[in-house]
Scaffold this motif. Structure first.
Motif, PDB file in Angstrom:
ATOM      1  N   GLY A 141       0.791  -1.411  -0.026  1.00 52.86           N
ATOM      2  CA  GLY A 141      -0.046   0.022   0.145  1.00 52.86           C
ATOM      3  C   GLY A 141       0.711   1.206   0.162  1.00 52.86           C
ATOM      4  N   ARG A 142       2.095   1.244  -0.454  1.00 50.83           N
ATOM      5  CA  ARG A 142       3.021   2.405  -0.345  1.00 50.83           C
ATOM      6  C   ARG A 142       3.043   2.865  -1.720  1.00 50.83           C
ATOM      7  NH1 ARG A 142       8.459  -0.468   1.925  1.00 50.83           N
ATOM      8  NH2 ARG A 142       7.963  -1.828   0.169  1.00 50.83           N
ATOM      9  N   LEU A 143       2.944   4.399  -1.915  1.00 50.72           N
ATOM     10  CA  LEU A 143       3.071   5.060  -2.896  1.00 50.72           C
ATOM     11  C   LEU A 143       4.410   4.984  -3.631  1.00 50.72           C
ATOM     12  CD1 LEU A 143       1.479   6.959  -4.920  1.00 50.72           C
ATOM     13  CD2 LEU A 143       2.308   8.858  -3.648  1.00 50.72           C
ATOM     14  N   MET A 144       4.303   4.635  -5.179  1.00 54.06           N
ATOM     15  CA  MET A 144       5.691   4.555  -5.639  1.00 54.06           C
ATOM     16  C   MET A 144       5.766   6.232  -6.312  1.00 54.06           C
ATOM     17  SD  MET A 144       5.708   0.912  -7.376  1.00 54.06           S
ATOM     18  CE  MET A 144       3.947   1.106  -8.374  1.00 54.06           C
ATOM     19  N   LEU A 145       6.737   6.838  -6.080  1.00 51.01           N
ATOM     20  CA  LEU A 145       7.014   8.022  -6.332  1.00 51.01           C
ATOM     21  C   LEU A 145       7.809   7.975  -7.748  1.00 51.01           C
ATOM     22  CD1 LEU A 145       7.667   9.895  -3.087  1.00 51.01           C
ATOM     23  CD2 LEU A 145       5.784   9.572  -4.390  1.00 51.01           C
ATOM     24  N   ASP A 146       7.325   7.744  -8.743  1.00 46.57           N
ATOM     25  CA  ASP A 146       7.825   7.535 -10.165  1.00 46.57           C
ATOM     26  C   ASP A 146       6.819   8.110 -11.101  1.00 46.57           C
ATOM     27  OD1 ASP A 146       9.953   6.970 -12.077  1.00 46.57           O
ATOM     28  OD2 ASP A 146       8.653   5.328 -12.404  1.00 46.57           O
ATOM     29  N   SER A 147       6.722   9.076 -12.272  1.00 43.92           N
ATOM     30  CA  SER A 147       6.255   9.320 -12.975  1.00 43.92           C
ATOM     31  C   SER A 147       4.519   9.447 -12.765  1.00 43.92           C
ATOM     32  CB  SER A 147       6.181   8.160 -14.354  1.00 43.92           C
ATOM     33  OG  SER A 147       7.549   8.231 -14.631  1.00 43.92           O
ATOM     34  N   ASN A 148       4.509  10.032 -11.625  1.00 45.88           N
ATOM     35  CA  ASN A 148       3.066  10.345 -11.194  1.00 45.88           C
ATOM     36  C   ASN A 148       2.354  11.531 -11.895  1.00 45.88           C
ATOM     37  OD1 ASN A 148       5.084   9.638  -8.557  1.00 45.88           O
ATOM     38  ND2 ASN A 148       3.169   8.654  -8.213  1.00 45.88           N
ATOM     39  N   LEU A 149       3.026  12.653 -12.036  1.00 51.01           N
ATOM     40  CA  LEU A 149       2.475  13.485 -12.888  1.00 51.01           C
ATOM     41  C   LEU A 149       2.932  13.950 -14.270  1.00 51.01           C
ATOM     42  CD1 LEU A 149       2.388  16.479 -10.055  1.00 51.01           C
ATOM     43  CD2 LEU A 149       0.301  15.519 -11.075  1.00 51.01           C
ATOM     44  N   PHE A 150       2.351  14.114 -15.201  1.00 49.02           N
ATOM     45  CA  PHE A 150       2.912  14.397 -16.732  1.00 49.02           C
ATOM     46  C   PHE A 150       1.984  15.765 -17.098  1.00 49.02           C
ATOM     47  CE2 PHE A 150       2.061  13.737 -21.204  1.00 49.02           C
ATOM     48  CZ  PHE A 150       3.239  13.990 -21.759  1.00 49.02           C
ATOM     49  N   VAL A 151       3.136  16.636 -17.333  1.00 49.34           N
ATOM     50  CA  VAL A 151       2.530  17.979 -17.557  1.00 49.34           C
ATOM     51  C   VAL A 151       3.441  18.307 -18.941  1.00 49.34           C
ATOM     52  CG1 VAL A 151       2.707  18.508 -15.134  1.00 49.34           C
ATOM     53  CG2 VAL A 151       4.752  18.980 -16.678  1.00 49.34           C
ATOM     54  N   ARG A 152       2.474  19.093 -19.721  1.00 48.27           N
ATOM     55  CA  ARG A 152       2.826  19.901 -20.932  1.00 48.27           C
ATOM     56  C   ARG A 152       2.846  21.353 -20.832  1.00 48.27           C
ATOM     57  NH1 ARG A 152      -0.878  15.489 -23.850  1.00 48.27           N
ATOM     58  NH2 ARG A 152       0.904  14.122 -24.916  1.00 48.27           N
ATOM     59  N   LEU A 153       3.525  22.051 -21.447  1.00 48.51           N
ATOM     60  CA  LEU A 153       3.621  23.378 -21.465  1.00 48.51           C
ATOM     61  C   LEU A 153       3.252  23.856 -22.953  1.00 48.51           C
ATOM     62  CD1 LEU A 153       4.249  26.238 -20.124  1.00 48.51           C
ATOM     63  CD2 LEU A 153       6.481  26.111 -20.947  1.00 48.51           C
TER      64      LEU A 153
END
Length: 327
Positions: free
Chosen positions: A155-167
């Motif tokens: 149940g631990r959150l994997m901190l990898d590629s969670n957010l994807f953003v574009r400008l």
């Protein structure tokens, strides 16, 4: 050269290493550390005056995340919108700390839409950009394309590629894209302990790092002031007491001494040139010192530092044009 090339000297001075006393032999540090701030350019140029960015969350949710998000809320009271907000706050604060003033405006009102797992959404259409600009005006748009949660068996959150953003630029062209994994430039991370605060800080810090892509930012670096000779140390005395003219005169005299001392004096003098924005003169002085050391078959920590210093100055010379374009 102006504020874009200045270095800000911090008040703190510290000596590298402690003196070592063994069997009556004293070995002390041969240089002091000068803490400075160096202006680094942003990777992107979003305009020089009245730059504005609209921040939006497209609220695209992968189907599996509807389950993992519930699991995270049950264990941590962590919601998806909090993750996005912490990233936004990081971008906002990072832009405020930058040299180029950029106004960040938060867009609201978009509805949640579910997309297939693993699906990367297409960029916002030109019509969609035009619709946003009717509300916001002509500006860049920083869009959270998706926010996803990977959870392991515990149940631990994997901190990898969670957010994807574009400008998007004002014409709707995608000029940059990144994920939290790329922003932090780290390997895949599995956070241990499931701490709400540390997870939120992770996304906030990624927001700060993304802001550094958009505006010139001051970053800490170190320079050495060598004192491994009576004349060099005397110059340091005046330097420490803010008598740069006398320190410069003494270190210039030291350039006529034996190669190691002369090279050390060159390092000290190079700082004066760099502080004044004269990176080319600093580089030329160090290259001459390195050439003298090599001619005398001297290869030590001093020569390694001079080589590294030259590379830093070469980068500053290249960065100077980028910084001027962003101010």
């Amino acid at each position: 050269m102006g504020n874009n090339v200045r270095c800000r000297v911090k008040a703190a001075w510290r000596t590298i290493g402690a003196c070592l006393l063994l069997g009556g032999i004293v070995s002390c540090s041969s240089y002091k550390i000068l803490d400075i701030d160096v202006l680094h350019p942003g990777k992107l140029n979003v305009g020089t005056k009245n730059a504005q960015i609209l921040f939006i969350d497209r609220k695209l949710v992968h189907q599996l995340d509807s389950l993992t998000a519930h699991q995270l809320f049950s264990s941590l009271r962590l919601r998806r919108n909090e993750v996005v907000n912490h990233f936004y706050n990081g971008v906002r604060d990072g832009l405020r700390n930058g040299v180029q003033p950029i106004l960040l405006v938060k867009g609201l009102g978009l509805n949640t839409e579910y997309i297939p797992d693993g699906y990367t959404p297409a960029p916002i259409s030109p019509e969609g950009i035009a619709a946003l600009e009717k509300v916001s005006g002509q500006m860049y748009i920083l869009s959270v394309e998706y926010c996803k949660f990977g959870v392991d068996d515990a149940g631990r959150l994997m901190l990898d590629s969670n957010l994807f953003v574009r400008l998007y630029d004002p014409e709707g062209v995608v000029v940059d894209s990144a994920t939290t994994h790329k922003l932090d430039d780290v390997d895949e991370t599995l956070f241990e302990g499931n701490s709400y605060d540390i997870i939120c800080n992770f996304f906030y810090n990624n927001g700060v790092k993304y802001a550094e892509r958009l505006t010139p930012t001051w970053k800490p670096e170190e320079r050495r002031i060598y004192t491994n000779n009576r004349l060099l140390n005397l110059g340091y005395y005046y330097f420490e007491n803010e008598n740069d003219e006398e320190a410069r005169r003494i270190w210039n005299a030291a350039l006529n001494l034996k190669p190691k001392v002369a090279a050390s004096a060159a390092v000290n003098l190079a700082w004066f040139y760099e502080k004044d924005g004269n990176f080319s003169s600093a580089k030329a002085l160090l290259e001459a010192a390195l050439k003298t050391l090599q001619a005398n078959n001297i290869s030590n920590g001093l020569s390694v530092y001079i080589t590294d210093y030259i590379k830093r100055l070469e980068k500053r010379i290249k960065d100077e044009t980028k910084i001027m374009e962003q101010l």
